[in-house]
Motif scaffolding. Structure first.
Motif, PDB file in Angstrom:
ATOM      1  N   LEU A 170       0.833  -1.203   0.000  1.00 10.19           N
ATOM      2  CA  LEU A 170       0.000   0.000   0.000  1.00 10.19           C
ATOM      3  C   LEU A 170       0.868   1.254   0.000  1.00 10.19           C
ATOM      4  CD1 LEU A 170      -2.708   1.510   0.343  1.00 10.19           C
ATOM      5  CD2 LEU A 170      -2.415   1.204   2.810  1.00 10.19           C
ATOM      6  N   VAL A 171       1.846   1.296   0.883  1.00 13.21           N
ATOM      7  CA  VAL A 171       2.730   2.454   0.975  1.00 13.21           C
ATOM      8  C   VAL A 171       3.490   2.640  -0.341  1.00 13.21           C
ATOM      9  CG1 VAL A 171       4.791   3.343   2.137  1.00 13.21           C
ATOM     10  CG2 VAL A 171       2.942   2.322   3.471  1.00 13.21           C
ATOM     11  N   GLU A 172       4.003   1.558  -0.895  1.00 13.55           N
ATOM     12  CA  GLU A 172       4.760   1.649  -2.145  1.00 13.55           C
ATOM     13  C   GLU A 172       3.867   2.084  -3.312  1.00 13.55           C
ATOM     14  OE1 GLU A 172       6.537  -2.203  -2.400  1.00 13.55           O
ATOM     15  OE2 GLU A 172       7.969  -1.757  -0.798  1.00 13.55           O
ATOM     16  N   SER A 173       2.625   1.611  -3.359  1.00 10.14           N
ATOM     17  CA  SER A 173       1.732   1.992  -4.455  1.00 10.14           C
ATOM     18  C   SER A 173       1.321   3.458  -4.346  1.00 10.14           C
ATOM     19  CB  SER A 173       0.499   1.082  -4.508  1.00 10.14           C
ATOM     20  OG  SER A 173      -0.310   1.248  -3.369  1.00 10.14           O
ATOM     21  N   ILE A 174       1.167   3.964  -3.126  1.00 10.68           N
ATOM     22  CA  ILE A 174       0.881   5.385  -2.950  1.00 10.68           C
ATOM     23  C   ILE A 174       2.054   6.206  -3.470  1.00 10.68           C
ATOM     24  CG2 ILE A 174       0.626   7.208  -1.207  1.00 10.68           C
ATOM     25  CD1 ILE A 174      -0.984   5.104   0.447  1.00 10.68           C
ATOM     26  N   ARG A 175       3.248   5.771  -3.194  1.00 13.31           N
ATOM     27  CA  ARG A 175       4.451   6.482  -3.640  1.00 13.31           C
ATOM     28  C   ARG A 175       4.535   6.528  -5.166  1.00 13.31           C
ATOM     29  NH1 ARG A 175       9.291   7.752  -0.969  1.00 13.31           N
ATOM     30  NH2 ARG A 175       7.763   8.033   0.665  1.00 13.31           N
ATOM     31  N   ARG A 176       4.118   5.459  -5.838  1.00 15.37           N
ATOM     32  CA  ARG A 176       4.215   5.394  -7.300  1.00 15.37           C
ATOM     33  C   ARG A 176       3.064   6.078  -8.020  1.00 15.37           C
ATOM     34  NH1 ARG A 176       5.799   0.088  -5.960  1.00 15.37           N
ATOM     35  NH2 ARG A 176       3.720  -0.641  -6.415  1.00 15.37           N
ATOM     36  N   PHE A 177       1.987   6.429  -7.309  1.00 14.45           N
ATOM     37  CA  PHE A 177       0.824   7.034  -7.954  1.00 14.45           C
ATOM     38  C   PHE A 177       1.231   8.385  -8.534  1.00 14.45           C
ATOM     39  CE2 PHE A 177      -3.386   8.883  -8.368  1.00 14.45           C
ATOM     40  CZ  PHE A 177      -4.112   7.790  -8.830  1.00 14.45           C
ATOM     41  N   PRO A 178       0.768   8.694  -9.750  1.00 16.17           N
ATOM     42  CA  PRO A 178       1.170   9.962 -10.380  1.00 16.17           C
ATOM     43  C   PRO A 178       0.605  11.175  -9.648  1.00 16.17           C
ATOM     44  CG  PRO A 178      -0.482   8.835 -11.715  1.00 16.17           C
ATOM     45  CD  PRO A 178      -0.108   7.902 -10.596  1.00 16.17           C
ATOM     46  N   ASP A 179       1.273  12.324  -9.837  1.00 19.35           N
ATOM     47  CA  ASP A 179       0.775  13.559  -9.239  1.00 19.35           C
ATOM     48  C   ASP A 179      -0.540  13.951  -9.909  1.00 19.35           C
ATOM     49  OD1 ASP A 179       1.227  15.398 -11.546  1.00 19.35           O
ATOM     50  OD2 ASP A 179       3.317  14.925 -11.158  1.00 19.35           O
ATOM     51  N   ALA A 180      -1.237  14.929  -9.350  1.00 23.11           N
ATOM     52  CA  ALA A 180      -2.583  15.301  -9.809  1.00 23.11           C
ATOM     53  C   ALA A 180      -2.601  15.722 -11.274  1.00 23.11           C
ATOM     54  CB  ALA A 180      -3.149  16.414  -8.934  1.00 23.11           C
ATOM     55  N   THR A 181      -1.621  16.505 -11.693  1.00 24.64           N
ATOM     56  CA  THR A 181      -1.590  16.974 -13.081  1.00 24.64           C
ATOM     57  C   THR A 181      -1.397  15.812 -14.040  1.00 24.64           C
ATOM     58  OG1 THR A 181      -0.693  19.100 -12.373  1.00 24.64           O
ATOM     59  CG2 THR A 181      -0.414  18.523 -14.692  1.00 24.64           C
ATOM     60  N   THR A 182      -0.443  14.948 -13.751  1.00 34.59           N
ATOM     61  CA  THR A 182      -0.186  13.789 -14.604  1.00 34.59           C
ATOM     62  C   THR A 182      -1.397  12.869 -14.651  1.00 34.59           C
ATOM     63  OG1 THR A 182       2.161  13.911 -14.070  1.00 34.59           O
ATOM     64  CG2 THR A 182       1.361  11.832 -14.989  1.00 34.59           C
ATOM     65  N   PHE A 183      -2.014  12.617 -13.492  1.00 35.47           N
ATOM     66  CA  PHE A 183      -3.182  11.742 -13.455  1.00 35.47           C
ATOM     67  C   PHE A 183      -4.331  12.336 -14.269  1.00 35.47           C
ATOM     68  CE2 PHE A 183      -7.029   9.988 -11.382  1.00 35.47           C
ATOM     69  CZ  PHE A 183      -6.815   8.661 -11.709  1.00 35.47           C
ATOM     70  N   SER A 184      -4.541  13.636 -14.151  1.00 41.36           N
ATOM     71  CA  SER A 184      -5.587  14.307 -14.923  1.00 41.36           C
ATOM     72  C   SER A 184      -5.340  14.151 -16.422  1.00 41.36           C
ATOM     73  CB  SER A 184      -5.639  15.793 -14.543  1.00 41.36           C
ATOM     74  OG  SER A 184      -6.580  16.475 -15.326  1.00 41.36           O
ATOM     75  N   GLU A 185      -4.097  14.317 -16.851  1.00 41.79           N
ATOM     76  CA  GLU A 185      -3.743  14.149 -18.257  1.00 41.79           C
ATOM     77  C   GLU A 185      -3.974  12.707 -18.715  1.00 41.79           C
ATOM     78  OE1 GLU A 185       0.292  15.521 -18.301  1.00 41.79           O
ATOM     79  OE2 GLU A 185      -0.310  17.633 -18.150  1.00 41.79           O
ATOM     80  N   MET A 186      -3.654  11.752 -17.861  1.00 40.62           N
ATOM     81  CA  MET A 186      -3.871  10.349 -18.195  1.00 40.62           C
ATOM     82  C   MET A 186      -5.348  10.039 -18.372  1.00 40.62           C
ATOM     83  SD  MET A 186      -1.107   8.724 -15.499  1.00 40.62           S
ATOM     84  CE  MET A 186      -1.578   7.035 -15.720  1.00 40.62           C
ATOM     85  N   VAL A 187      -6.182  10.588 -17.497  1.00 38.47           N
ATOM     86  CA  VAL A 187      -7.628  10.367 -17.554  1.00 38.47           C
ATOM     87  C   VAL A 187      -8.195  10.973 -18.834  1.00 38.47           C
ATOM     88  CG1 VAL A 187      -9.825  10.949 -16.436  1.00 38.47           C
ATOM     89  CG2 VAL A 187      -7.913  10.121 -15.063  1.00 38.47           C
ATOM     90  N   ARG A 188      -7.781  12.198 -19.136  1.00 40.55           N
ATOM     91  CA  ARG A 188      -8.252  12.850 -20.368  1.00 40.55           C
ATOM     92  C   ARG A 188      -7.789  12.085 -21.607  1.00 40.55           C
ATOM     93  NH1 ARG A 188      -7.194  17.887 -17.501  1.00 40.55           N
ATOM     94  NH2 ARG A 188      -9.204  18.728 -16.922  1.00 40.55           N
ATOM     95  N   ALA A 189      -6.535  11.628 -21.599  1.00 33.40           N
ATOM     96  CA  ALA A 189      -6.002  10.878 -22.733  1.00 33.40           C
ATOM     97  C   ALA A 189      -6.762   9.567 -22.945  1.00 33.40           C
ATOM     98  CB  ALA A 189      -4.513  10.593 -22.530  1.00 33.40           C
ATOM     99  N   ALA A 190      -7.335   9.040 -21.873  1.00 34.01           N
ATOM    100  CA  ALA A 190      -8.129   7.800 -21.970  1.00 34.01           C
ATOM    101  C   ALA A 190      -9.540   8.060 -22.457  1.00 34.01           C
ATOM    102  CB  ALA A 190      -8.150   7.096 -20.616  1.00 34.01           C
ATOM    103  N   GLY A 191      -9.889   9.366 -22.651  1.00 30.14           N
ATOM    104  CA  GLY A 191     -11.197   9.696 -23.195  1.00 30.14           C
ATOM    105  C   GLY A 191     -12.223  10.172 -22.197  1.00 30.14           C
ATOM    106  N   PHE A 192     -11.843  10.299 -20.949  1.00 28.50           N
ATOM    107  CA  PHE A 192     -12.787  10.800 -19.944  1.00 28.50           C
ATOM    108  C   PHE A 192     -12.775  12.322 -19.938  1.00 28.50           C
ATOM    109  CE2 PHE A 192     -11.805   6.538 -18.521  1.00 28.50           C
ATOM    110  CZ  PHE A 192     -13.050   6.057 -18.142  1.00 28.50           C
ATOM    111  N   VAL A 193     -13.945  12.920 -19.792  1.00 23.93           N
ATOM    112  CA  VAL A 193     -14.070  14.384 -19.738  1.00 23.93           C
ATOM    113  C   VAL A 193     -14.972  14.759 -18.592  1.00 23.93           C
ATOM    114  CG1 VAL A 193     -13.654  14.751 -22.188  1.00 23.93           C
ATOM    115  CG2 VAL A 193     -15.971  14.359 -21.399  1.00 23.93           C
ATOM    116  N   ASN A 194     -14.996  16.070 -18.250  1.00 23.55           N
ATOM    117  CA  ASN A 194     -15.844  16.545 -17.152  1.00 23.55           C
ATOM    118  C   ASN A 194     -17.295  16.271 -17.431  1.00 23.55           C
ATOM    119  OD1 ASN A 194     -13.631  17.450 -15.809  1.00 23.55           O
ATOM    120  ND2 ASN A 194     -13.865  19.569 -16.422  1.00 23.55           N
TER     121      ASN A 194
END
Length: 92
Positions: free
Chosen positions: A68-92
């Motif tokens: 759990l601790v290691e996976s939290i450490r590897r999770f992308p920052d908010a900006t990167t995660f937002s870009e990943m979500v948008r790139a996958a086709g999700f929008v507001n």
């Protein structure tokens, strides 16, 4: 100890490719940098030392809490995660 080694390993310590040299330009900035570094060390000690130990004591499973601790450490920052979500086709 093992917890410190795990924290250093997870943090990427010793990796020249990820190293960034920060030179403070004022005493205030130096104090903020020191405070941030001390807080990071405390967080790492808690995350990689206390959390798995509590997992072992409470649930009999330190490994899951270490993951759990290691996976939290590897999770992308908010900006990167937002870009990943948008790139996958999700929008507001």
């Amino acid at each position: 100890g093992p917890a410190a080694a795990a924290a250093a390993n997870a943090a990427g310590a010793g990796s020249a490719a990820n190293a960034k040299m920060v030179v403070p330009s004022s005493p205030t900035q130096a104090a903020e940098l020191l405070a941030t570094s001390v807080m990071q060390l405390g967080y790492d000690a808690y995350s990689f030392g206390v959390v798995p130990s509590l997992g072992a004591a409470v649930a009999g499973d330190a490994e899951s809490y270490q993951y759990l601790v290691e996976s939290i450490r590897r999770f992308p920052d908010a900006t990167t995660f937002s870009e990943m979500v948008r790139a996958a086709g999700f929008v507001n």
